[in-house]
Design a protein around this motif. Structure first.
Motif, PDB file in Angstrom:
ATOM      1  N   ALA A  91       2.570  -4.774   2.937  1.00 53.77           N
ATOM      2  CA  ALA A  91       1.634  -5.458   3.837  1.00 53.77           C
ATOM      3  C   ALA A  91       1.850  -6.971   3.797  1.00 53.77           C
ATOM      4  O   ALA A  91       1.658  -7.656   4.791  1.00 53.77           O
ATOM      5  CB  ALA A  91       0.198  -5.122   3.458  1.00 53.77           C
ATOM      6  N   TYR A 101       0.891  -1.154   0.000  1.00 58.98           N
ATOM      7  CA  TYR A 101       0.000   0.000   0.000  1.00 58.98           C
ATOM      8  C   TYR A 101       0.933   1.207   0.000  1.00 58.98           C
ATOM      9  O   TYR A 101       1.590   1.469   1.003  1.00 58.98           O
ATOM     10  CB  TYR A 101      -0.878   0.001   1.254  1.00 58.98           C
ATOM     11  CG  TYR A 101      -1.821  -1.192   1.358  1.00 58.98           C
ATOM     12  CD1 TYR A 101      -2.943  -1.273   0.534  1.00 58.98           C
ATOM     13  CD2 TYR A 101      -1.589  -2.210   2.265  1.00 58.98           C
ATOM     14  CE1 TYR A 101      -3.815  -2.350   0.628  1.00 58.98           C
ATOM     15  CE2 TYR A 101      -2.464  -3.289   2.375  1.00 58.98           C
ATOM     16  CZ  TYR A 101      -3.571  -3.343   1.549  1.00 58.98           C
ATOM     17  OH  TYR A 101      -4.426  -4.414   1.642  1.00 58.98           O
ATOM     18  N   PRO A 160      -1.845 -12.493  13.939  1.00 56.26           N
ATOM     19  CA  PRO A 160      -2.424 -11.394  14.720  1.00 56.26           C
ATOM     20  C   PRO A 160      -2.988 -10.298  13.810  1.00 56.26           C
ATOM     21  O   PRO A 160      -2.751 -10.304  12.598  1.00 56.26           O
ATOM     22  CB  PRO A 160      -1.231 -10.873  15.525  1.00 56.26           C
ATOM     23  CG  PRO A 160      -0.016 -11.361  14.839  1.00 56.26           C
ATOM     24  CD  PRO A 160      -0.390 -12.596  14.078  1.00 56.26           C
ATOM     25  N   ASN A 161      -3.720  -9.381  14.382  1.00 55.05           N
ATOM     26  CA  ASN A 161      -4.268  -8.272  13.600  1.00 55.05           C
ATOM     27  C   ASN A 161      -3.151  -7.511  12.910  1.00 55.05           C
ATOM     28  O   ASN A 161      -2.100  -7.279  13.491  1.00 55.05           O
ATOM     29  CB  ASN A 161      -5.041  -7.313  14.511  1.00 55.05           C
ATOM     30  CG  ASN A 161      -6.381  -7.901  14.912  1.00 55.05           C
ATOM     31  OD1 ASN A 161      -6.994  -8.616  14.126  1.00 55.05           O
ATOM     32  ND2 ASN A 161      -6.815  -7.617  16.120  1.00 55.05           N
ATOM     33  N   GLY A 162      -3.396  -7.160  11.646  1.00 54.00           N
ATOM     34  CA  GLY A 162      -2.418  -6.395  10.893  1.00 54.00           C
ATOM     35  C   GLY A 162      -1.353  -7.249  10.232  1.00 54.00           C
ATOM     36  O   GLY A 162      -0.445  -6.732   9.584  1.00 54.00           O
ATOM     37  N   ALA A 163      -1.458  -8.563  10.349  1.00 57.34           N
ATOM     38  CA  ALA A 163      -0.425  -9.457   9.802  1.00 57.34           C
ATOM     39  C   ALA A 163      -0.457  -9.529   8.272  1.00 57.34           C
ATOM     40  O   ALA A 163       0.563  -9.838   7.648  1.00 57.34           O
ATOM     41  CB  ALA A 163      -0.595 -10.862  10.376  1.00 57.34           C
ATOM     42  N   GLY A 164      -1.605  -9.229   7.681  1.00 51.33           N
ATOM     43  CA  GLY A 164      -1.715  -9.303   6.221  1.00 51.33           C
ATOM     44  C   GLY A 164      -2.683 -10.365   5.728  1.00 51.33           C
ATOM     45  O   GLY A 164      -2.710 -10.692   4.537  1.00 51.33           O
ATOM     46  N   LYS A 165      -3.524 -10.878   6.608  1.00 48.72           N
ATOM     47  CA  LYS A 165      -4.480 -11.931   6.223  1.00 48.72           C
ATOM     48  C   LYS A 165      -5.510 -11.410   5.219  1.00 48.72           C
ATOM     49  O   LYS A 165      -5.714 -12.011   4.154  1.00 48.72           O
ATOM     50  CB  LYS A 165      -5.201 -12.485   7.466  1.00 48.72           C
ATOM     51  CG  LYS A 165      -4.271 -13.040   8.528  1.00 48.72           C
ATOM     52  CD  LYS A 165      -5.036 -13.598   9.712  1.00 48.72           C
ATOM     53  CE  LYS A 165      -5.866 -12.571  10.468  1.00 48.72           C
ATOM     54  NZ  LYS A 165      -5.077 -11.508  11.146  1.00 48.72           N
ATOM     55  N   THR A 166      -6.156 -10.309   5.573  1.00 48.56           N
ATOM     56  CA  THR A 166      -7.202  -9.780   4.698  1.00 48.56           C
ATOM     57  C   THR A 166      -6.623  -9.386   3.343  1.00 48.56           C
ATOM     58  O   THR A 166      -7.229  -9.653   2.291  1.00 48.56           O
ATOM     59  CB  THR A 166      -7.904  -8.581   5.371  1.00 48.56           C
ATOM     60  OG1 THR A 166      -8.536  -9.053   6.564  1.00 48.56           O
ATOM     61  CG2 THR A 166      -8.947  -7.953   4.468  1.00 48.56           C
ATOM     62  N   THR A 167      -5.444  -8.808   3.356  1.00 49.88           N
ATOM     63  CA  THR A 167      -4.795  -8.418   2.103  1.00 49.88           C
ATOM     64  C   THR A 167      -4.597  -9.645   1.201  1.00 49.88           C
ATOM     65  O   THR A 167      -4.947  -9.628   0.017  1.00 49.88           O
ATOM     66  CB  THR A 167      -3.441  -7.741   2.417  1.00 49.88           C
ATOM     67  OG1 THR A 167      -3.682  -6.602   3.254  1.00 49.88           O
ATOM     68  CG2 THR A 167      -2.731  -7.311   1.153  1.00 49.88           C
ATOM     69  N   PHE A 169       4.247   1.038   1.917  1.00 54.30           N
ATOM     70  CA  PHE A 169       4.169   0.059   3.004  1.00 54.30           C
ATOM     71  C   PHE A 169       3.934  -1.353   2.461  1.00 54.30           C
ATOM     72  O   PHE A 169       3.007  -1.586   1.691  1.00 54.30           O
ATOM     73  CB  PHE A 169       3.036   0.457   3.956  1.00 54.30           C
ATOM     74  CG  PHE A 169       2.816  -0.529   5.058  1.00 54.30           C
ATOM     75  CD1 PHE A 169       3.706  -0.609   6.113  1.00 54.30           C
ATOM     76  CD2 PHE A 169       1.725  -1.392   5.025  1.00 54.30           C
ATOM     77  CE1 PHE A 169       3.511  -1.528   7.132  1.00 54.30           C
ATOM     78  CE2 PHE A 169       1.521  -2.307   6.040  1.00 54.30           C
ATOM     79  CZ  PHE A 169       2.424  -2.375   7.090  1.00 54.30           C
TER      80      PHE A 169
HETATM   81  N1  LIG Z   1      -6.016   0.090   2.238  1.00 55.42           N
HETATM   82  C1  LIG Z   1      -4.911   0.113   2.989  1.00 55.42           C
HETATM   83  N2  LIG Z   1      -4.042   1.137   2.940  1.00 55.42           N
HETATM   84  C2  LIG Z   1      -2.924   1.161   3.690  1.00 55.42           C
HETATM   85  N3  LIG Z   1      -2.562   0.195   4.544  1.00 55.42           N
HETATM   86  C3  LIG Z   1      -3.383  -0.857   4.660  1.00 55.42           C
HETATM   87  C4  LIG Z   1      -4.605  -0.964   3.899  1.00 55.42           C
HETATM   88  N4  LIG Z   1      -5.204  -2.142   4.217  1.00 55.42           N
HETATM   89  C5  LIG Z   1      -4.417  -2.713   5.141  1.00 55.42           C
HETATM   90  N5  LIG Z   1      -3.329  -1.970   5.405  1.00 55.42           N
HETATM   91  C6  LIG Z   1      -2.238  -2.315   6.330  1.00 55.42           C
HETATM   92  O1  LIG Z   1      -1.663  -3.523   5.881  1.00 55.42           O
HETATM   93  C7  LIG Z   1      -1.359  -4.389   6.963  1.00 55.42           C
HETATM   94  C8  LIG Z   1      -2.092  -5.706   6.797  1.00 55.42           C
HETATM   95  O2  LIG Z   1      -3.476  -5.492   6.922  1.00 55.42           O
HETATM   96  P1  LIG Z   1      -4.525  -6.666   6.783  1.00 55.42           P
HETATM   97  O3  LIG Z   1      -4.255  -7.414   5.537  1.00 55.42           O
HETATM   98  O4  LIG Z   1      -5.882  -6.050   6.929  1.00 55.42           O
HETATM   99  O5  LIG Z   1      -4.171  -7.564   8.051  1.00 55.42           O
HETATM  100  P2  LIG Z   1      -5.049  -8.608   8.879  1.00 55.42           P
HETATM  101  O6  LIG Z   1      -6.240  -8.979   8.046  1.00 55.42           O
HETATM  102  O7  LIG Z   1      -4.140  -9.754   9.141  1.00 55.42           O
HETATM  103  O8  LIG Z   1      -5.445  -7.918  10.147  1.00 55.42           O
HETATM  104  C9  LIG Z   1      -1.749  -3.629   8.219  1.00 55.42           C
HETATM  105  O9  LIG Z   1      -0.600  -2.995   8.720  1.00 55.42           O
HETATM  106  C10 LIG Z   1      -2.745  -2.608   7.719  1.00 55.42           C
HETATM  107  O10 LIG Z   1      -2.738  -1.457   8.535  1.00 55.42           O
END
Ligand SMILES: Nc1ncnc2c1ncn2[C@@H]1O[C@H](COP(=O)(O)OP(=O)(O)O)[C@@H](O)[C@H]1O
Ligand SMILES: [Mg+2]
Length: 308
Positions: free
Chosen positions: A17, A12, A36-43, A15
């Motif tokens: 991710a 992103y 953990p939260n912020g690990a990159g799962k959703t991405t 950054f």
């Molecule tokens: N649209 C975005 N823009 C900038 N940073 C993002 C965005 N989406 C997620 N992030 C960052 O990318 C990292 C991974 O996020 P995410 O994939 O949501 O993790 P998880 O699902 O494991 O909690 C986090 O540090 C989050 O803050």
């Protein structure tokens, strides 16, 4: 192989991710994607579900590249996002009907698919209810029903149990087992580890965008804690501990809740020798069982970097 992620890197802006991530999901797997939260799962999940570009690396579903053939990949995937939108004045069946049409399903076939989806998620009684008035657990089940409506091979579920009470969590777990038995491959993320330990056959653990461990629960356990852990109960536990130490078979020994935990090499015959030594010691051995550490403690070890 139903899904393969090769060297996935997602940024992103500046950054990173997700970094050089590799995953392989076999047909029939219930694969736990844990971190953990912020690990990159959703991405990662959004890339797999054809919803996030650009990225570096290669992601294929059933052999098809998600970047080149998103329209072919979409019908194969049931994606459940980590949020549930607001659906003013929409009834449960209308919600499912809407998504069935989005997926371009044959209209004549839609009502029976809605019935099937409601049946498996135990929402038959809520057909005419308004979506916004369902309980959180029901909303999650409805969201799952939505991901099933077009009969995808692979379910990609982003933290489906988050925010649910323990009963609703159990319901989701049972539902996932049912879906697995019916032939779905399930890729499911969670930051709550114990939630997935007993339903997943494979897990991948992600931390700050990198995969730190992948394999079956057994493999991960072995990797983190080499050897086997035996739990001994005895009438004279102190004596048992002394004999165990004197046997020189034991790698490490620990007293916990009145039991003796003995780590030994995972080599043929070692456990038998130890058990014989203990029984012959006269310490009054009451039971010997194998301890499997929970996913929670393994995960803590991994993410604290204290793998021993
Ligand atoms: N649209 C975005 N823009 C900038 N940073 C993002 C965005 N989406 C997620 N992030 C960052 O990318 C990292 C991974 O996020 P995410 O994939 O949501 O993790 P998880 O699902 O494991 O909690 C986090 O540090 C989050 O803050
Ligand atoms: Mg997430």
């Amino acid at each position: 192989m139903i899904a393969r992620v090769e060297n996935l890197t997602v940024k992103y802006d500046d950054f990173t991710a997700v970094s050089e991530l590799n995953l392989s999901i076999e047909e029939g797997d219930i694969y736990g994607f844990i971190g953990p939260n912020g690990a990159g799962k959703t991405t990662t999940i959004r890339v797999m579900a054809t919803l996030l570009l650009p990225f570096a690396g290669k992601v294929t579903i059933a052999g098809m590249d998600v970047e080149r053939y998103p329209e072919k990949v979409k019908p194969l995937v049931g994606y459940m996002p980590d949020f549930f939108g607001v659906y003013d004045n929409l009834k449960v069946w209308e919600y499912l009907d809407f998504f069935a049409r989005v997926y371009g399903m044959e209209p004549a076939g839609i009502p029976s698919k809605i019935n099937e989806a409601l049946e498996i998620t135990k929402l038959e009684g809520k057909r005419e209810a308004y979506v916004d008035f369902l309980s959180r657990g029901m909303k999650q089940r409805l969201c799952l029903a939505k991901t099933l409506i077009h009969d995808p091979k692979l379910l990609i579920l982003d933290e489906p149990a988050s925010g649910l009470d323990p009963n609703a969590r159990v319901e989701i777990r049972e539902l996932l087992r049912t879906l697995s038995r019916e032939g779905k491959t399930i890729f499911i993320s969670s930051h709550i580890l114990s939630e997935l330990a007993d339903i997943c056959n494979r897990v991948g653990i992600i931390e700050v965008g990198k995969l730190v461990s992948e394999g079956t629960m057994d493999q991960i356990t072995k990797q983190l804690q080499p050897g086997r852990l035996l739990k001994v109960r005895a009438r004279d536990i102190e004596a048992a501990a002394r004999f165990a130490a004197a046997s020189r078979i034991v790698l490490s020994s620990e007293m916990k809740e009145g039991c003796l935990l003995l780590r030994i090499e995972d080599t043929d015959g070692v456990a038998e020798r130890l058990i014989k030594t203990l029984v012959d010691s006269g310490a009054g051995i009451l039971s010997v069982s194998e301890e499997k550490p929970g996913l929670e403690s393994l995960f803590q070890k991994l993410t604290r970097g204290t793998v021993s």
